[in-house]
Design an enzyme around this catalytic site. Structure first.
Site, PDB file in Angstrom:
ATOM      1  CG  ASN A 171      -2.043   0.661   1.392  1.00  0.00           C
ATOM      2  OD1 ASN A 171      -1.791   2.022   1.967  1.00  0.00           O
ATOM      3  ND2 ASN A 171      -3.213   0.394   0.790  1.00  0.00           N
TER       4      ASN A 171
HETATM    5  C1  LIG Z   1      -6.529  -0.139   3.128  1.00  0.00           C
HETATM    6  C2  LIG Z   1      -5.300  -0.543   3.342  1.00  0.00           C
HETATM    7  C3  LIG Z   1      -4.178   0.304   4.448  1.00  0.00           C
HETATM    8  C4  LIG Z   1      -4.074   2.091   4.071  1.00  0.00           C
HETATM    9  O1  LIG Z   1      -5.090   1.672   5.539  1.00  0.00           O
HETATM   10  P1  LIG Z   1      -5.810   2.908   6.219  1.00  0.00           P
HETATM   11  O2  LIG Z   1      -6.297   2.497   7.738  1.00  0.00           O
HETATM   12  O3  LIG Z   1      -6.630   3.682   5.400  1.00  0.00           O
HETATM   13  O4  LIG Z   1      -4.147   3.890   6.799  1.00  0.00           O
HETATM   14  C5  LIG Z   1      -3.032  -0.577   4.050  1.00  0.00           C
HETATM   15  N1  LIG Z   1      -2.356  -1.062   3.896  1.00  0.00           N
HETATM   16  C6  LIG Z   1      -3.536  -2.041   3.321  1.00  0.00           C
HETATM   17  C7  LIG Z   1      -3.089  -3.408   2.452  1.00  0.00           C
HETATM   18  C8  LIG Z   1      -5.010  -1.633   3.028  1.00  0.00           C
HETATM   19  O5  LIG Z   1      -5.906  -2.524   2.285  1.00  0.00           O
END
Ligand SMILES: *Cc1c(COP(=O)(O)O)cnc(C)c1O
Length: 497
Positions: A171
């Site tokens: 991400n």
């Molecule tokens: C959605 C997501 C994030 C980010 O999540 P937040 O809670 O919005 O910071 C990080 N890693 C993965 C794999 C995700 O799917």
């Protein structure tokens, strides 16, 4: 109008709200009824409906009634829980909920406070925060160790040589954590199945060690955002261990599925992790924001960030393992009473219903996948995992792009695209509040109908083009005949002269 009947995407353009709201706040108190009316008039047109069953973009962020109640109670208390004395219930409930959840997911005992070791959990706002905290903790622990090991190096020389690892499928929050923590994040290209493997990590480490770098942390993903792939943590773990590299696992979406034993094999190697996070706000019926994070050694985070002030002292600090001062575990000093909504959701639904929720949504994804497979114009791009289906129209990527643009313009479904193996594809995720089979039929019908339209328009255009092509050829032939005639006549005239 109910949510299902509202378009999932809004019809406004950027800046729309400016024209609807006055430049300044009202001088006199306004009537609540007017304010409420304005929610429909001013706010609703600008809403993208994340709770709509026709929302299939990103990953889910569903809310639930128990969670809304929990959120309201938390707001009513207005607690700011940075230390135990700020509200013992706030701190202690968080400790207990993190143990409940850890056991529910089948996490190794070493992550739990009840194990009596150094393990423990904390609620962060979002996965991004958890990842940043992991990077910062690993960094501070590493710098301390290196300063002892290399007394001839200055602290800034050491800090200048740090490096961190993740895959190019991780991400965006991971790359950002590297920037915020001032540790260059090497995004290693994943293998053909979008997985980070032990071998790929090992060669990156070898190269960096040769160049005198100090590896700090590797962030592996269970359930990447693009295709829900799982890094090979059982291979990565031992390598991190050998090289004294912190291993953090980001399971923001997929982590919730660990509550079903049948999905645990997807996440083998979890015992190698130093820290782990998953979002309750993605797939566990708790509304945004709520991210669970565990440490095997919670002393590492406390050692890294402890800062004291006389006004923060209280006579019970450090008195019990079950009463930590959570301010040392997070970026903010002030902390919301999030554990109360977790407690209410877990109790109202119970383990059984939560497992049924994960299984039910995975079943809906399978149903959608089967409908896609039944139409030979489409293909499933990579193996479906949990609630994510990645599909595309066979052939040129431009076809899939046109289809998605067409669907998005109609605002009945919201999906986004991604790429796999250089192919453009559409991500379809089960999201929204309580989606059911009818919603899957609705979604497939929309996709199929738009594909029908796309193909009939394509056919008509090709036919037209073909017709034009024939007549152009005719025209060229005629012109050639005509000019040769003209040439003949000219020659004849010449002779007559
Ligand atoms: C959605 C997501 C994030 C980010 O999540 P937040 O809670 O919005 O910071 C990080 N890693 C993965 C794999 C995700 O799917």
């Amino acid at each position: 109008m109910t949510l299902v009947h509202r378009p999932v995407l809004p019809s406004v353009s950027p800046g729309y709200l400016h024209k609807l709201i006055p430049e300044e706040l009202p001088e006199k108190a306004e009537d609540w009824k007017c304010i409420m009316k304005d929610i429909e008039r001013v706010i609703m047109p600008g809403m993208t409906h994340w709770q709509s069953p026709n929302f299939h973009a990103f990953y889910p962020a569903p809310t639930s009634y128990p969670s809304i109640i929990g959120e309201m109670i938390s707001a009513a208390f207005g607690t700011v829980g940075f230390s135990w004395i700020c509200s013992p219930a706030c701190t202690e409930l968080e400790v207990i909920m993190m143990d409940w959840l850890g056991r529910f997911l089948g996490l190794p005992e070493t992550f739990l406070r009840s194990s009596g070791g150094t393990g423990g959990g904390v609620i962060q706002g979002a996965a991004s925060e958890a990842i940043l905290i992991a990077v910062l903790t690993a960094r501070e622990q590493k710098v301390q160790k290196l300063m002892r090991k290399y007394p001839e190096l200055t602290e800034s020389e050491i800090r200048g040589k740090l490096v961190a690892y993740s895959s190019d499928q991780s991400n965006s929050a991971i790359e950002k954590a590297g920037i915020l923590a001032a540790v260059p994040m090497r995004l290693i290209p994943a293998d053909k199945d979008n997985q980070l493997t032990g071998q790929l990590l090992q060669s990156a480490i070898d190269e960096d060690l040769l160049n005198g770098k100090f590896p700090v942390i590797c962030i592996a993903t269970f359930g990447t955002t693009g295709t829900c792939s799982f890094d090979k943590v059982h291979e990565i773990g031992p390598i991190c261990n050998e090289n004294d590299i912190w291993l953090h696992i980001d399971a923001a979406y997929a982590g919730a599925a660990l509550c079903c034993p049948e999905y645990r094999p997807l996440m083998t190697g979890i015992e190698w992790a130093n820290s782990f996070n998953f979002n309750l706000h993605k797939w566990m019926m708790v509304n945004f924001d709520c991210c669970a994070m565990w440490f095997k050694n919670s002393h590492a985070v406390i050692d890294a960030f402890t800062v004291n002030r006389i006004y923060l002292d209280h006579k019970h600090q450090g008195a019990s393992d079950r009463a930590p001062d959570y301010r040392h575990w997070t970026i903010n000093l002030g902390r919301r009473f999030r554990s109360i909504k977790v407690w209410i959701v877990l109790r109202t639904l119970g383990a059984e219903k939560l497992r049924a929720h994960i299984r039910g949504q995975t079943g809906l994804a399978e149903m959608f996948e089967n409908m896609v497979r039944s139409d030979e114009r489409f293909e499933i791009v990579c193996k479906r995992t949990l609630g994510l289906v990645c599909f595309r129209l066979k052939g040129e990527c431009s076809l899939t792009k046109t289809l998605l643009d067409q669907i998005t313009a109609r605002k009945q479904l919201f999906m986004i695209h991604a790429t796999f193996d250089d192919k453009l594809m559409i991500r379809f995720v089960i999201c929204g509040h309580n989606p059911n089979e009818k919603d899957m039929l609705f979604a497939w019908n929309e996709v199929k109908t738009q594909a029908d339209i796309l193909f009939s328009v394509k056919e008509v255009t090709e036919n037209l083009n073909n017709k034009c092509a024939i007549s152009t050829q005719d025209f060229v032939d005629k012109q050639r005949q005509f000019s040769s005639c003209v040439g003949d006549i000219q020659q004849k005239l010449e002779k007559v002269k």
